[in-house]
Design a protein around this motif. Structure first.
Motif, PDB file in Angstrom:
ATOM      1  N   MET A  79      -2.829   0.213  12.663  1.00  0.00           N
ATOM      2  CA  MET A  79      -2.865   1.112  13.491  1.00  0.00           C
ATOM      3  C   MET A  79      -1.651   1.702  14.229  1.00  0.00           C
ATOM      4  SD  MET A  79      -6.144   0.948  15.418  1.00  0.00           S
ATOM      5  CE  MET A  79      -5.252   1.129  16.649  1.00  0.00           C
TER       6      MET A  79
ATOM      7  N   CYS B 268       6.133   7.530  21.778  1.00  0.00           N
ATOM      8  CA  CYS B 268       5.282   6.708  21.217  1.00  0.00           C
ATOM      9  C   CYS B 268       3.931   6.928  20.404  1.00  0.00           C
ATOM     10  CB  CYS B 268       4.683   5.691  22.270  1.00  0.00           C
ATOM     11  SG  CYS B 268       6.365   4.693  23.450  1.00  0.00           S
TER      12      CYS B 268
ATOM     13  N   VAL C  10      -3.623   6.158  33.753  1.00  0.00           N
ATOM     14  CA  VAL C  10      -2.261   5.589  33.972  1.00  0.00           C
ATOM     15  C   VAL C  10      -1.120   6.839  34.537  1.00  0.00           C
ATOM     16  CG1 VAL C  10      -2.586   4.385  32.161  1.00  0.00           C
ATOM     17  CG2 VAL C  10      -1.557   6.414  31.291  1.00  0.00           C
ATOM     18  N   TRP C  11      -1.479   7.756  34.220  1.00  0.00           N
ATOM     19  CA  TRP C  11      -1.065   8.848  35.160  1.00  0.00           C
ATOM     20  C   TRP C  11      -0.546   8.821  36.404  1.00  0.00           C
ATOM     21  CZ3 TRP C  11      -4.115  10.355  31.179  1.00  0.00           C
ATOM     22  CH2 TRP C  11      -5.132  10.251  31.676  1.00  0.00           C
TER      23      TRP C  11
ATOM     24  N   ARG D 124      -8.673  -2.509  28.196  1.00  0.00           N
ATOM     25  CA  ARG D 124      -9.397  -3.237  27.532  1.00  0.00           C
ATOM     26  C   ARG D 124     -10.462  -4.176  28.838  1.00  0.00           C
ATOM     27  NH1 ARG D 124      -7.612  -0.444  23.520  1.00  0.00           N
ATOM     28  NH2 ARG D 124      -5.665  -0.321  22.962  1.00  0.00           N
TER      29      ARG D 124
ATOM     30  N   ALA E 124      -4.448  13.676  30.310  1.00  0.00           N
ATOM     31  CA  ALA E 124      -2.890  13.705  30.343  1.00  0.00           C
ATOM     32  C   ALA E 124      -2.404  14.338  30.732  1.00  0.00           C
ATOM     33  CB  ALA E 124      -1.869  12.633  30.556  1.00  0.00           C
TER      34      ALA E 124
ATOM     35  N   ASP F 249      -5.721   8.514  16.509  1.00  0.00           N
ATOM     36  CA  ASP F 249      -6.510   7.978  17.062  1.00  0.00           C
ATOM     37  C   ASP F 249      -7.473   8.402  18.622  1.00  0.00           C
ATOM     38  OD1 ASP F 249      -7.313   6.533  18.871  1.00  0.00           O
ATOM     39  OD2 ASP F 249      -6.640   4.721  18.852  1.00  0.00           O
TER      40      ASP F 249
ATOM     41  N   GLU G  67       2.433  -1.503  31.254  1.00  0.00           N
ATOM     42  CA  GLU G  67       1.926  -1.962  29.566  1.00  0.00           C
ATOM     43  C   GLU G  67       3.381  -2.655  29.310  1.00  0.00           C
ATOM     44  OE1 GLU G  67       0.943  -0.013  25.843  1.00  0.00           O
ATOM     45  OE2 GLU G  67      -0.720   1.152  26.998  1.00  0.00           O
TER      46      GLU G  67
ATOM     47  N   HIS H 188       6.400  -1.340  22.989  1.00  0.00           N
ATOM     48  CA  HIS H 188       5.600  -2.124  23.718  1.00  0.00           C
ATOM     49  C   HIS H 188       5.577  -2.745  25.832  1.00  0.00           C
ATOM     50  CE1 HIS H 188       2.005  -2.124  20.621  1.00  0.00           C
ATOM     51  NE2 HIS H 188       3.431  -2.039  19.564  1.00  0.00           N
ATOM     52  N   ASP H 189       6.167  -1.819  25.832  1.00  0.00           N
ATOM     53  CA  ASP H 189       6.375  -1.999  27.309  1.00  0.00           C
ATOM     54  C   ASP H 189       6.242  -0.500  27.644  1.00  0.00           C
ATOM     55  OD1 ASP H 189       6.625  -4.472  27.521  1.00  0.00           O
ATOM     56  OD2 ASP H 189       9.117  -4.796  28.508  1.00  0.00           O
TER      57      ASP H 189
ATOM     58  N   PHE I  52      -9.042   8.790  20.265  1.00  0.00           N
ATOM     59  CA  PHE I  52      -9.259   7.784  21.941  1.00  0.00           C
ATOM     60  C   PHE I  52      -8.243   7.823  22.236  1.00  0.00           C
ATOM     61  CE2 PHE I  52      -9.666   3.375  24.565  1.00  0.00           C
ATOM     62  CZ  PHE I  52      -9.521   3.771  25.824  1.00  0.00           C
ATOM     63  N   TYR I  53      -6.691   7.881  21.448  1.00  0.00           N
ATOM     64  CA  TYR I  53      -5.566   8.333  22.538  1.00  0.00           C
ATOM     65  C   TYR I  53      -5.473   9.300  22.626  1.00  0.00           C
ATOM     66  CZ  TYR I  53      -0.880  10.278  22.161  1.00  0.00           C
ATOM     67  OH  TYR I  53       0.111  10.632  22.784  1.00  0.00           O
TER      68      TYR I  53
ATOM     69  N   ALA J  62       9.697   4.577  25.183  1.00  0.00           N
ATOM     70  CA  ALA J  62      10.417   4.642  23.552  1.00  0.00           C
ATOM     71  C   ALA J  62      11.874   5.283  23.407  1.00  0.00           C
ATOM     72  CB  ALA J  62      10.139   6.274  23.614  1.00  0.00           C
TER      73      ALA J  62
ATOM     74  N   GLU K  27      -7.464  10.864  25.196  1.00  0.00           N
ATOM     75  CA  GLU K  27      -6.224  10.750  26.682  1.00  0.00           C
ATOM     76  C   GLU K  27      -5.230  11.382  26.584  1.00  0.00           C
ATOM     77  OE1 GLU K  27      -6.785   8.024  29.525  1.00  0.00           O
ATOM     78  OE2 GLU K  27      -8.688   6.529  28.883  1.00  0.00           O
TER      79      GLU K  27
HETATM   80  C1  HEC Z   1       5.925   2.816  25.677  1.00  0.00           C
HETATM   81  C2  HEC Z   1       5.635   4.017  23.901  1.00  0.00           C
HETATM   82  C3  HEC Z   1       4.100   4.325  24.976  1.00  0.00           C
HETATM   83  C4  HEC Z   1       4.058   5.205  25.735  1.00  0.00           C
HETATM   84  C5  HEC Z   1       4.962   6.150  26.671  1.00  0.00           C
HETATM   85  C6  HEC Z   1       2.184   5.467  25.674  1.00  0.00           C
HETATM   86  N1  HEC Z   1       1.507   4.847  24.543  1.00  0.00           N
HETATM   87 FE1  HEC Z   1      -0.103   4.224  24.612  1.00  0.00          FE
HETATM   88  N2  HEC Z   1      -0.184   2.620  23.313  1.00  0.00           N
HETATM   89  C7  HEC Z   1       1.674   2.413  23.128  1.00  0.00           C
HETATM   90  C8  HEC Z   1       1.020   0.901  23.066  1.00  0.00           C
HETATM   91  C9  HEC Z   1       2.484   0.265  22.164  1.00  0.00           C
HETATM   92  C10 HEC Z   1       0.094   0.980  23.100  1.00  0.00           C
HETATM   93  C11 HEC Z   1      -0.765  -0.363  22.170  1.00  0.00           C
HETATM   94  C12 HEC Z   1      -1.538  -1.270  22.732  1.00  0.00           C
HETATM   95  C13 HEC Z   1      -2.700  -2.123  22.871  1.00  0.00           C
HETATM   96  O1  HEC Z   1      -3.160  -2.140  21.588  1.00  0.00           O
HETATM   97  O2  HEC Z   1      -3.821  -2.580  23.341  1.00  0.00           O
HETATM   98  C14 HEC Z   1      -0.625   2.421  22.547  1.00  0.00           C
HETATM   99  C15 HEC Z   1      -2.253   2.420  23.334  1.00  0.00           C
HETATM  100  C16 HEC Z   1      -2.568   3.230  23.496  1.00  0.00           C
HETATM  101  C17 HEC Z   1      -4.164   3.626  24.203  1.00  0.00           C
HETATM  102  C18 HEC Z   1      -5.054   3.450  23.408  1.00  0.00           C
HETATM  103  C19 HEC Z   1      -5.885   3.621  21.766  1.00  0.00           C
HETATM  104  C20 HEC Z   1      -7.210   2.657  21.233  1.00  0.00           C
HETATM  105  O3  HEC Z   1      -7.388   3.340  20.179  1.00  0.00           O
HETATM  106  O4  HEC Z   1      -7.287   1.649  21.822  1.00  0.00           O
HETATM  107  C21 HEC Z   1      -4.511   4.851  24.525  1.00  0.00           C
HETATM  108  C22 HEC Z   1      -5.658   5.819  24.772  1.00  0.00           C
HETATM  109  C23 HEC Z   1      -3.008   5.750  25.032  1.00  0.00           C
HETATM  110  N3  HEC Z   1      -1.678   4.638  24.472  1.00  0.00           N
HETATM  111  C24 HEC Z   1      -2.824   6.648  25.270  1.00  0.00           C
HETATM  112  C25 HEC Z   1      -1.430   6.987  26.239  1.00  0.00           C
HETATM  113  C26 HEC Z   1      -1.618   7.984  27.041  1.00  0.00           C
HETATM  114  C27 HEC Z   1      -2.373   8.897  27.465  1.00  0.00           C
HETATM  115  C28 HEC Z   1       0.130   7.994  27.198  1.00  0.00           C
HETATM  116  C29 HEC Z   1       0.774   9.195  27.862  1.00  0.00           C
HETATM  117  C30 HEC Z   1       0.268   9.637  29.728  1.00  0.00           C
HETATM  118  C31 HEC Z   1       0.503   7.113  26.463  1.00  0.00           C
HETATM  119  N4  HEC Z   1      -0.300   6.315  26.281  1.00  0.00           N
HETATM  120  C32 HEC Z   1       2.061   6.858  26.752  1.00  0.00           C
HETATM  121  C33 HEC Z   1       2.404   2.936  23.261  1.00  0.00           C
HETATM  122  C34 HEC Z   1       3.054   3.557  24.552  1.00  0.00           C
END
Ligand code: HEC
Ligand code: HEC
Ligand code: HEC
Ligand code: HEC
Length: 366
Positions: free
Chosen positions: A1, A33, A295-296, A245, A18, A8, A128, A116-117, A10-11, A76, A14
């Motif tokens: 991952m 991150c 989330v924002w 989730r 954002a 990704d 998270e 991972h926070d 999905f990422y 981060a 999103e």
């Molecule tokens: C501090 C680090 C960090 C930041 C900043 C961050 N993320 Fe993430 N993100 C993660 C982590 C770690 C995971 C994996 C968590 C999990 O699998 O449930 C994740 C997972 C995701 C996923 C899920 C992807 C999937 O395939 O299921 C999405 C969508 C996502 N993030 C969107 C965002 C968006 C949009 C932002 C900004 C608003 C953001 N993230 C900011 C650490 C971050």
């Protein structure tokens, strides 16, 4: 991952949303991150397809192994020193290709905790909290770190795993596999990585158990009390992106003729769960207190009914049995998926079906 963290879809969808709704600063926060190399080497262009290979590599080898220290937990908080030195867990490693340096940080959960926070960068809301859930739970007390479960071949602690790590290197008592599989069967499979999908499925199946506490019949009703225990995850289930989730109970009762007399937690034809289905996750609220998955926009946590590590919850299901022929067979399953189908349909043009994974199952009769 980790290799998919930036590409990704999905990422990507999103992060784009954002960026559009909350501005460039927020999108760059996301990238810190999901594409640490991209952020450290300069701006990631608005059109992600034009991002450099370094940006697209997500969380990659050289990034993690040039981390020199952490400046805290979450958001981060890594400090990187680039160059030819690679940092890792061995005190005696030697490579003809690059310098090596022992790094205690790499052996600790705090290394993972840098990303991972996730804390809302403006209002401080914890979004998270995987690291914190681990830290406050029983596994940190037992000295079992993230790496022990996620960088080992099997689910749970499958240490030691001896072997030779690199060509010409010595036989090690234990080496750390790098699949870092979690629960994302959906994205791994969608991006064509069936191996990681299988590892994720295995981890989901190792995380929970359902026990029947009591079954009763009274008048024309049956009641069944169950207990769901988090037996295998070092943090809450589910964890991570918990506003998206979904974990829920499916219950199907069939009478002796095979006729379904009651069902709960079944997907409807749009792939949705009915409103009465209790979903174990976190619900974020915006400033007017309305639930949001963005989330924002989040300003508060409306509720969080996830199951803590080694913790359990109980649930009671009641349903009518009038007219049923006995015995009635009841099948109860704990199910998980990475996101609601409607969210994915909105974000991804191809509308891929989000797989539902069975985490635990139990059968009983009344
Ligand atoms: C501090 C680090 C960090 C930041 C900043 C961050 N993320 Fe993430 N993100 C993660 C982590 C770690 C995971 C994996 C968590 C999990 O699998 O449930 C994740 C997972 C995701 C996923 C899920 C992807 C999937 O395939 O299921 C999405 C969508 C996502 N993030 C969107 C965002 C968006 C949009 C932002 C900004 C608003 C953001 N993230 C900011 C650490 C971050
Ligand atoms: C998310 C960060 C991360 C990424 C990405 C990553 N590593 Fe690692 N790697 C680690 C950590 C952490 C350890 C040590 C684990 C421990 O000791 O608890 C490690 C250990 C190692 C080791 C020591 C031997 C062993 O036990 O595996 C080597 C060699 C290594 N990584 C190479 C790589 C290579 C090559 C890649 C890319 C294919 C890579 N790493 C990607 C974090 C990462
Ligand atoms: C630079 C930030 C960063 C660091 C450091 C990091 N991760 Fe991640 N990790 C991420 C992001 C971002 C994702 C989400 C990728 C996605 O869903 O597209 C992720 C995903 C994961 C997943 C997959 C989750 C799923 O839903 O299947 C696991 C497991 C994981 N990380 C474990 C670890 C462990 C263990 C460590 C420490 C050795 C670690 N991570 C260190 C950023 C990081
Ligand atoms: C005792 C073993 C164990 C430990 C310790 C552990 N995990 Fe997990 N982790 C699991 C299992 C099992 C799952 C699959 C069930 C689930 O989703 O929670 C999982 C799932 C995950 C996921 C995906 C969650 C989702 O639903 O998207 C992430 C991300 C993750 N772990 C990161 C971490 C990090 C970071 C740490 C350390 C702070 C850690 N884990 C510690 C066993 C563990």
């Amino acid at each position: 991952m980790h290799s998919y963290a930036f590409v990704d879809p999905f990422y990507w969808a999103e992060a784009e949303l954002a960026g559009r709704e909350a501005g460039e600063k927020v999108r760059n926060f996301c990238h810190s991150c999901h594409s640490p190399g991209g952020v450290l080497t300069g701006k990631i262009p608005a059109d992600g397809n034009k991002a450099s290979p370094t940006a697209k590599a997500g969380v990659f080898c050289d990034f993690c192994h040039t981390v020199k220290k952490s400046t805290g937990i979450g958001n981060a908080s890594y400090f990187v020193e680039t160059g030819t030195t690679k940092r890792g867990p061995y005190k005696d490693s030697f490579s003809p290709y690059h310098e090596t340096e022992y790094s205690e940080l790499h052996t600790k959960a705090e290394f993972c905790g840098m990303c991972h926070d996730v804390i809302h960068p403006f209002n401080g809301l914890p979004i998270e909290q995987t690291y914190t859930e681990w830290k406050e739970g029983p596994y940190s007390k037992k000295g079992i770190v993230c790496q022990d479960c996620h960088m080992t071949p099997g689910p749970q602690v499958t240490k030691p795993y001896p072997g030779v790590v690199a060509l010409g290197g010595p036989e090690r008592e234990h080496w750390w596999t790098h699949h870092t599989a979690g629960a994302n069967v959906f994205m791994s499979r969608y991006l064509g990585n069936e191996d990681t999908a299988k590892l994720a499925e295995e981890r989901l199946k190792s995380a929970a158990r359902i026990d029947i506490v009591q079954t009763t019949k009274f008048r024309n009703k049956a009641a069944i009390k169950i207990k769901i225990t988090n037996i295998g995850a070092g943090h809450k289930i589910p964890t991570g992106l918990t506003e998206a989730r979904q974990m829920w109970i499916e219950l199907i009762a069939r009478d002796s003729t095979g006729k379904t007399i009651y069902s709960y937690g079944i997907l409807n034809k749009d792939g949705d769960l009915n409103k009465d289905t209790k979903i174990y996750n976190t619900v974020l609220g915006d400033k007017s207190g309305k639930p949001t998955m963005k989330v924002w926009e989040a300003e508060k946590i409306l509720y969080d009914n996830r199951i803590p590590p080694e913790g359990f919850i109980t649930e009671v299901f009641e349903f009518p049995i009038s007219g049923a022929t006995f015995p009635v067979n009841i099948q109860i399953r704990l199910l998980y998926r990475s996101a609601p189908q409607t969210l994915i349909n909105k974000l991804l043009k191809e509308k891929p079906v989000v797989p539902v994974v069975e985490m635990a199952k139990v059968n009983t009769k009344i």
